[in-house]
Design a protein around this motif. Structure first.
Motif, mmCIF file in Angstrom:
data_model
loop_
_atom_site.group_PDB
_atom_site.id
_atom_site.type_symbol
_atom_site.label_atom_id
_atom_site.label_comp_id
_atom_site.label_asym_id
_atom_site.label_seq_id
_atom_site.Cartn_x
_atom_site.Cartn_y
_atom_site.Cartn_z
ATOM 1 N N PRO A 164 100.804 12.241 -17.732
ATOM 2 C CA PRO A 164 101.334 13.162 -18.742
ATOM 3 C C PRO A 164 102.008 12.387 -19.872
ATOM 4 N N GLN A 165 101.836 12.876 -21.074
ATOM 5 C CA GLN A 165 102.389 12.191 -22.245
ATOM 6 C C GLN A 165 103.902 12.323 -22.261
ATOM 7 N N THR A 166 104.597 11.179 -22.330
ATOM 8 C CA THR A 166 106.051 11.198 -22.330
ATOM 9 C C THR A 166 106.603 11.396 -23.733
ATOM 10 N N GLN A 167 105.962 10.812 -24.741
ATOM 11 C CA GLN A 167 106.415 11.007 -26.113
ATOM 12 C C GLN A 167 105.206 11.203 -27.007
ATOM 13 N N MET A 168 105.351 12.082 -27.962
ATOM 14 C CA MET A 168 104.298 12.317 -28.932
ATOM 15 C C MET A 168 104.920 12.937 -30.174
ATOM 16 N N PRO A 169 104.257 12.797 -31.311
ATOM 17 C CA PRO A 169 104.835 13.346 -32.537
ATOM 18 C C PRO A 169 104.842 14.868 -32.522
ATOM 19 N N THR A 170 105.816 15.433 -33.225
ATOM 20 C CA THR A 170 105.872 16.881 -33.366
ATOM 21 C C THR A 170 104.949 17.310 -34.498
ATOM 22 N N ASN A 171 104.706 18.592 -34.595
ATOM 23 C CA ASN A 171 103.882 19.142 -35.664
ATOM 24 C C ASN A 171 104.462 18.740 -37.019
ATOM 25 N N ARG A 172 103.582 18.483 -37.973
ATOM 26 C CA ARG A 172 103.996 18.130 -39.333
ATOM 27 C C ARG A 172 102.886 18.496 -40.292
ATOM 28 N N LYS A 173 103.218 18.522 -41.565
ATOM 29 C CA LYS A 173 102.254 18.815 -42.626
ATOM 30 C C LYS A 173 102.386 17.753 -43.704
ATOM 31 N N GLY A 174 101.302 17.506 -44.426
ATOM 32 C CA GLY A 174 101.360 16.573 -45.540
ATOM 33 C C GLY A 174 101.548 15.123 -45.132
ATOM 34 N N HIS A 175 101.242 14.787 -43.897
ATOM 35 C CA HIS A 175 101.310 13.417 -43.401
ATOM 36 C C HIS A 175 99.994 12.705 -43.739
ATOM 37 N N SER A 176 99.891 11.439 -43.365
ATOM 38 C CA SER A 176 98.622 10.732 -43.513
ATOM 39 C C SER A 176 98.176 10.246 -42.148
ATOM 40 N N ALA A 177 96.863 10.070 -42.000
ATOM 41 C CA ALA A 177 96.297 9.527 -40.770
ATOM 42 C C ALA A 177 95.096 8.662 -41.131
ATOM 43 N N VAL A 178 95.040 7.478 -40.544
ATOM 44 C CA VAL A 178 93.923 6.559 -40.740
ATOM 45 C C VAL A 178 93.561 5.941 -39.394
ATOM 46 N N VAL A 179 92.367 5.363 -39.313
ATOM 47 C CA VAL A 179 91.950 4.645 -38.107
ATOM 48 C C VAL A 179 91.989 3.150 -38.402
ATOM 49 N N VAL A 180 92.730 2.420 -37.565
ATOM 50 C CA VAL A 180 92.759 0.963 -37.625
ATOM 51 C C VAL A 180 92.442 0.471 -36.216
ATOM 52 N N GLY A 181 91.346 -0.265 -36.065
ATOM 53 C CA GLY A 181 90.924 -0.699 -34.743
ATOM 54 C C GLY A 181 90.560 0.503 -33.894
ATOM 55 N N SER A 182 91.168 0.606 -32.719
ATOM 56 C CA SER A 182 90.900 1.748 -31.838
ATOM 57 C C SER A 182 92.120 2.673 -31.768
ATOM 58 N N PHE A 195 105.933 16.378 -43.527
ATOM 59 C CA PHE A 195 107.032 17.322 -43.653
ATOM 60 C C PHE A 195 107.189 17.999 -42.301
ATOM 61 N N VAL A 196 108.369 17.832 -41.685
ATOM 62 C CA VAL A 196 108.611 18.338 -40.328
ATOM 63 C C VAL A 196 109.603 19.493 -40.391
ATOM 64 N N ASP A 197 109.128 20.696 -40.153
ATOM 65 C CA ASP A 197 109.889 21.954 -40.158
ATOM 66 C C ASP A 197 111.143 21.896 -41.029
ATOM 67 N N MET A 198 112.303 22.141 -40.484
ATOM 68 C CA MET A 198 113.541 22.193 -41.259
ATOM 69 C C MET A 198 114.118 20.807 -41.569
ATOM 70 N N LYS A 199 113.563 19.766 -40.944
ATOM 71 C CA LYS A 199 114.086 18.410 -41.155
ATOM 72 C C LYS A 199 113.649 17.822 -42.491
ATOM 73 N N GLY A 200 112.576 18.316 -43.060
ATOM 74 C CA GLY A 200 112.083 17.812 -44.335
ATOM 75 C C GLY A 200 111.185 16.596 -44.172
ATOM 76 N N SER A 201 111.175 15.738 -45.200
ATOM 77 C CA SER A 201 110.308 14.558 -45.196
ATOM 78 C C SER A 201 110.671 13.618 -44.054
ATOM 79 N N SER A 202 109.647 13.084 -43.402
ATOM 80 C CA SER A 202 109.833 12.212 -42.249
ATOM 81 C C SER A 202 109.335 10.804 -42.562
ATOM 82 N N GLN A 203 109.889 9.821 -41.870
ATOM 83 C CA GLN A 203 109.348 8.466 -41.928
ATOM 84 C C GLN A 203 108.822 8.038 -40.566
ATOM 85 N N ASP A 204 108.608 9.008 -39.671
ATOM 86 C CA ASP A 204 108.024 8.688 -38.370
ATOM 87 C C ASP A 204 106.687 8.001 -38.570
ATOM 88 N N PHE A 205 106.427 6.987 -37.768
ATOM 89 C CA PHE A 205 105.171 6.244 -37.831
ATOM 90 C C PHE A 205 104.645 6.124 -36.409
#
Length: 173
Positions: A68-86, A94-104
């Motif tokens: 089972p996954q112990t940690q994973m990102p929460t829902n967000r909008k306006g993020h970016s996603a790319v594939v590097v390697g595998s 933008f994460v709900d009421m928290k606003g802009s995120s720098q989660d990576f």
């Protein structure tokens, strides 16, 4: 493939209506992340969906992982996603009421496990919180440009090196 064709978006594993989500492709599968409309149930739901291109159907993403996954990102909008390697790299958003995120975050496609990348080793600060930016991958790096920090437009340019695990600011001339 010179024409549009609408694909079936129904089934138990299909996503609901989404906005400002991301989609990447890796080894015959499309990975759609984030973009769920906010509701009281959003934080308890998985915000990753997988489409098998060959079978033309949505499949459950939990099939590949052994624990089972112990940690994973929460829902967000306006993020970016790319594939590097595998791996799929997901930045900001933008994460709900928290606003802009720098989660990576990184999703390892082989194990389907998430890990939080901090990018702050050896004084590398990184792009900071933002959403609605653009990103792409080239060789072993992720390039990120612009976006919004809150309502403030950005025009900075960054590179994440997946070998050294460091961000570098690229100067605009």
């Amino acid at each position: 493939c010179n024409e549009w064709m609408e694909l079936n978006c129904t089934g138990e594993a299909a996503p609901e209506e989404l906005e400002e989500h991301s989609m990447v492709v890796y080894e015959g599968f499309l990975y759609v992340f984030g973009g769920m409309l906010d509701s009281p149930y959003t934080k308890w739901r998985c915000c990753l969906w997988v489409f098998d291109i060959a079978k033309q159907k949505w499949v459950h993403c939990q099939g590949k992982t052994s624990s089972p996954q112990t940690q994973m990102p929460t829902n967000r909008k306006g993020h970016s996603a790319v594939v590097v390697g595998s791996a799929m790299l997901v930045y900001g958003g933008f994460v709900d009421m928290k606003g802009s995120s720098q989660d990576f975050w990184s999703l390892d496609f082989d194990t389907m496990s998430w890990s939080l990348l901090n990018g702050s080793q050896q004084g590398s600060l990184g792009p900071g919180p933002r959403h609605s930016h653009s990103a792409m991958a080239y060789q072993s790096c992720m390039y990120l440009f612009g976006g919004l920090k809150g309502l403030q437009e950005q025009r900075d340019f960054w590179r994440w090196n997946s070998t050294s695990h460091m961000w570098s600011s690229l100067k605009n001339k």
